[in-house]
Design a protein around this motif. Structure first.
Motif, PDB file in Angstrom:
ATOM      1  N   UNK A 119       0.845  -1.207   0.000  1.00 16.80           N
ATOM      2  CA  UNK A 119       0.000   0.000   0.000  1.00 16.80           C
ATOM      3  C   UNK A 119       0.878   1.254   0.000  1.00 16.80           C
ATOM      4  N   UNK A 120       1.950   1.237   0.783  1.00 17.07           N
ATOM      5  CA  UNK A 120       2.859   2.383   0.856  1.00 17.07           C
ATOM      6  C   UNK A 120       3.550   2.615  -0.485  1.00 17.07           C
ATOM      7  N   UNK A 121       4.049   1.542  -1.106  1.00 18.61           N
ATOM      8  CA  UNK A 121       4.688   1.676  -2.416  1.00 18.61           C
ATOM      9  C   UNK A 121       3.687   2.212  -3.435  1.00 18.61           C
ATOM     10  N   UNK A 122       2.466   1.721  -3.364  1.00 16.28           N
ATOM     11  CA  UNK A 122       1.440   2.188  -4.297  1.00 16.28           C
ATOM     12  C   UNK A 122       1.048   3.635  -4.091  1.00 16.28           C
ATOM     13  N   UNK A 123       1.009   4.081  -2.841  1.00 19.11           N
ATOM     14  CA  UNK A 123       0.524   5.440  -2.584  1.00 19.11           C
ATOM     15  C   UNK A 123       1.615   6.500  -2.669  1.00 19.11           C
ATOM     16  N   UNK A 124       2.843   6.200  -2.239  1.00 18.63           N
ATOM     17  CA  UNK A 124       3.864   7.249  -2.291  1.00 18.63           C
ATOM     18  C   UNK A 124       5.049   6.917  -3.169  1.00 18.63           C
ATOM     19  N   UNK A 125       5.044   5.745  -3.769  1.00 16.59           N
ATOM     20  CA  UNK A 125       6.209   5.308  -4.517  1.00 16.59           C
ATOM     21  C   UNK A 125       6.481   6.051  -5.801  1.00 16.59           C
ATOM     22  N   UNK A 126       5.452   6.457  -6.498  1.00 13.03           N
ATOM     23  CA  UNK A 126       5.645   7.035  -7.830  1.00 13.03           C
ATOM     24  C   UNK A 126       6.551   8.274  -7.832  1.00 13.03           C
ATOM     25  N   UNK A 127       6.290   9.182  -6.932  1.00 12.68           N
ATOM     26  CA  UNK A 127       7.094  10.409  -6.893  1.00 12.68           C
ATOM     27  C   UNK A 127       8.554  10.099  -6.565  1.00 12.68           C
TER      28      UNK A 127
ATOM     29  N   UNK B 204      10.070   7.366  -7.533  1.00 17.28           N
ATOM     30  CA  UNK B 204      10.616   6.493  -8.561  1.00 17.28           C
ATOM     31  C   UNK B 204      10.521   5.014  -8.208  1.00 17.28           C
ATOM     32  N   UNK B 205       9.589   4.663  -7.346  1.00 22.78           N
ATOM     33  CA  UNK B 205       9.369   3.274  -6.954  1.00 22.78           C
ATOM     34  C   UNK B 205       7.955   2.867  -7.332  1.00 22.78           C
ATOM     35  N   UNK B 206       7.857   1.811  -8.107  1.00 30.39           N
ATOM     36  CA  UNK B 206       6.542   1.363  -8.555  1.00 30.39           C
ATOM     37  C   UNK B 206       6.359  -0.107  -8.256  1.00 30.39           C
ATOM     38  N   UNK B 207       5.144  -0.485  -7.962  1.00 31.78           N
ATOM     39  CA  UNK B 207       4.857  -1.886  -7.662  1.00 31.78           C
ATOM     40  C   UNK B 207       3.628  -2.348  -8.393  1.00 31.78           C
ATOM     41  N   UNK B 208       3.556  -3.641  -8.579  1.00 29.38           N
ATOM     42  CA  UNK B 208       2.385  -4.234  -9.214  1.00 29.38           C
ATOM     43  C   UNK B 208       2.264  -5.677  -8.760  1.00 29.38           C
ATOM     44  N   UNK B 209       1.080  -6.201  -8.855  1.00 23.92           N
ATOM     45  CA  UNK B 209       0.856  -7.579  -8.436  1.00 23.92           C
ATOM     46  C   UNK B 209      -0.102  -8.288  -9.361  1.00 23.92           C
ATOM     47  N   UNK B 210       0.038  -9.606  -9.416  1.00 18.54           N
ATOM     48  CA  UNK B 210      -0.853 -10.426 -10.233  1.00 18.54           C
ATOM     49  C   UNK B 210      -1.139 -11.718  -9.492  1.00 18.54           C
ATOM     50  N   UNK B 211      -2.294 -12.263  -9.731  1.00 18.08           N
ATOM     51  CA  UNK B 211      -2.666 -13.564  -9.194  1.00 18.08           C
ATOM     52  C   UNK B 211      -3.648 -14.197 -10.152  1.00 18.08           C
ATOM     53  N   UNK B 212      -3.923 -15.465  -9.943  1.00 18.97           N
ATOM     54  CA  UNK B 212      -4.827 -16.152 -10.871  1.00 18.97           C
ATOM     55  C   UNK B 212      -6.260 -15.805 -10.590  1.00 18.97           C
TER      56      UNK B 212
END
Length: 108
Positions: free
Chosen positions: A90-98, A100-108
């Motif tokens: 949640x932290x990476x998603x909310x403040x990461x962009x500015x 230069x840190x981005x996250x993503x996830x995938x599941x079936x």
């Protein structure tokens, strides 16, 4: 929750098949990696504040975190590990962009 997977899960053709399971140790490892990334975000925010910038420049570099089988990390491990993982993502998603840190996830 996944014990049945080790002894066999009914398949569409009527047979039982053992399903692979991930080691819960991976949850603790992921929490540690997210902790390091959050420290790097904090460091980058301090640098941005000091240089009066709102976001990183092209020369600052990017960090990308991709989580495959996201559901595993949110359902395995201890309650504390699951909460720390969710908070980290949640932290990476909310403040990461500015920073230069981005996250993503995938599941079936």
């Amino acid at each position: 929750m996944t014990e049945r997977m080790g002894t066999g899960v009914p398949q569409a053709n009527g047979t039982l098949m053992v399903e692979p399971r991930m080691d819960v140790k991976h949850v603790a490892d992921a929490v540690a990696v997210l902790g390091e990334l959050r420290q790097e975000m904090d460091r980058r925010y301090q640098t941005l504040l000091a240089s009066r910038r709102r976001k990183v420049d092209d020369g600052d570099g990017l960090h990308v975190v991709v989580v495959d089988e996201l559901a595993h990390y949110l359902t395995a491990g201890t309650k504390q590990e699951r909460a720390e993982f969710a908070d980290g993502m949640r932290d990476v998603g909310s403040r990461g962009r500015a920073a230069g840190n981005m996250g993503g996830g995938a599941t079936q």
